[in-house]
Design an enzyme around this catalytic site. Structure first.
Site, short mmCIF file in Angstrom:
data_model
loop_
_atom_site.label_atom_id
_atom_site.label_comp_id
_atom_site.label_asym_id
_atom_site.label_seq_id
_atom_site.Cartn_x
_atom_site.Cartn_y
_atom_site.Cartn_z
N LYS A 14 62.20 81.06 84.33
CA LYS A 14 61.12 81.96 84.73
C LYS A 14 61.58 82.70 85.99
O LYS A 14 62.12 82.08 86.91
CB LYS A 14 59.87 81.15 85.04
CG LYS A 14 58.72 81.94 85.63
CD LYS A 14 57.88 81.06 86.56
CE LYS A 14 58.69 80.67 87.77
NZ LYS A 14 58.01 79.90 88.79
N ASP A 141 52.63 75.97 87.34
CA ASP A 141 53.49 76.94 86.64
C ASP A 141 53.58 76.71 85.14
O ASP A 141 54.17 77.52 84.42
CB ASP A 141 54.93 76.86 87.16
CG ASP A 141 55.10 77.61 88.46
OD1 ASP A 141 54.11 78.13 88.97
OD2 ASP A 141 56.25 77.66 88.92
#
Ligand code: C5P
Length: 296
Positions: A14, A141
């Site tokens: 990410k 997350d």
């Protein structure tokens, strides 16, 4: 249809293209706004039914993966089994290619991939929203990593909205080898009430993206650089190697550089790796909505 006997799910890196810290909740968690994208480079999770639960990691960064209960993959498995009343022991294998504690979501992405793989293997048919909600128990997350396509996340990072269309970007990821503790970076912030992200354009063409990025920040950078000053050198190396934009991702220490094309990105990665043989350096591409994850 018979359930699959084995499921393999990609766990992409990410990248937080921008990350603004806008406040702090009473429980200590920070309010943030981030634009995140995901890369074709990442880890892999493979799961198959077995006589008892097991977890095994291999690959370049497997030695840094915690074992037993501390492992976020094992935690994701246990959470999924509890949440769905699943009574199926599994053997889970993780190929760890992303450096640990490095701001590119490796652990969260492994956890998200575990939830996605178990959902397929067990035929539980939960949608991405339900998996993301479950995953948020493991980390702020994880919801982003369940969605794994260009997005804006708000609140503590768990409220996700897709951003589309969004261009695929040629990027180079660089980490000098340091691990950074996310809580230490957050607690080192000197300002917790910064401005939110600028408005997201309805069409994100390349020059608009560049303009938008120039008006944004990663508000965790200064605190991370105080802990690991080498982060500044890493970002400079990316710019020296031709990146049109470079910044730290997440709480660091990995930095990304954006390049005009794949050839420039690979050339830059080769130049940086040549100069710094011990560093993690990878040229890859970010994905768009609907892309199938084929490992680089
Ligand atoms: O949610 P996750 O376990 O990934 O977060 C790790 C730590 O980072 C938290 O314990 C907290 O100290 C900090 N954090 C925060 N605000 C966020 C996300 C994480 O303060 N939005």
């Amino acid at each position: 249809m018979a359930p699959p006997s084995q499921v393999s799910v990609w766990a992409p890196a990410k990248i937080n293209l921008a990350l603004h810290v806008t406040g702090q909740r009473d429980d200590g968690y920070h309010l943030l706004e981030t634009l995140a994208v995901f890369t074709r480079f990442g880890d892999t999770i493979e799961i198959m039914p077995a006589s008892e639960d097991s977890f095994h990691a291999f690959g370049p960064y497997s030695a840094d993966v915690p074992v037993g209960r501390d492992n976020i993959v094992a935690q994701a498995r246990d959470l999924f089994k509890k949440g769905t009343d699943l009574d199926m022991p599994t053997a889970i294998t993780l190929e760890k290619r992303l450096p640990v504690a490095s701001g590119i979501g490796g652990g969260s992405s492994d956890a998200a991939a575990t939830l996605i793989a178990l959902n397929t293997l067990a035929g539980t048919d939960m949608d991405a929203g339900a998996l993301a909600e479950l995953g948020t128990e493991l980390g702020a997350d994880v919801a982003m990593c369940v969605h794994r396509a260009p997005l804006v996340a708000k609140n503590i990072g768990d409220l996700v909205t897709a951003v589309r269309p969004f261009p695929r970007l040629h990027v180079v990821l660089v980490n000098s080898g340091v691990q950074i503790s996310t809580p230490r970076v957050f607690s080192g912030l000197t300002n917790r009430a910064n401005s939110p992200l600028p408005k997201i354009p309805s069409q994100f063409a390349t020059d608009e993206l560049d303009r938008w990025l120039a008006a944004t920040r990663n508000d965790l950078t200064a605190a991370a650089v105080r802990l690991e000053p080498e982060i500044e050198t890493v970002a400079e190396r990316l710019v020296d190697a031709g990146a049109r934009f470079a910044r730290m991702s997440g709480s660091g220490a990995t930095c990304f550089g954006i390049f005009d094309n794949a050839q420039d990105a690979s050339q830059a990665a080769a130049t940086i790796a040549d100069r710094q043989p011990g560093w993690f350096v990878v040229a890859t591409e970010t994905t768009a909505h609907g892309d199938q994850y084929e490992p680089d």
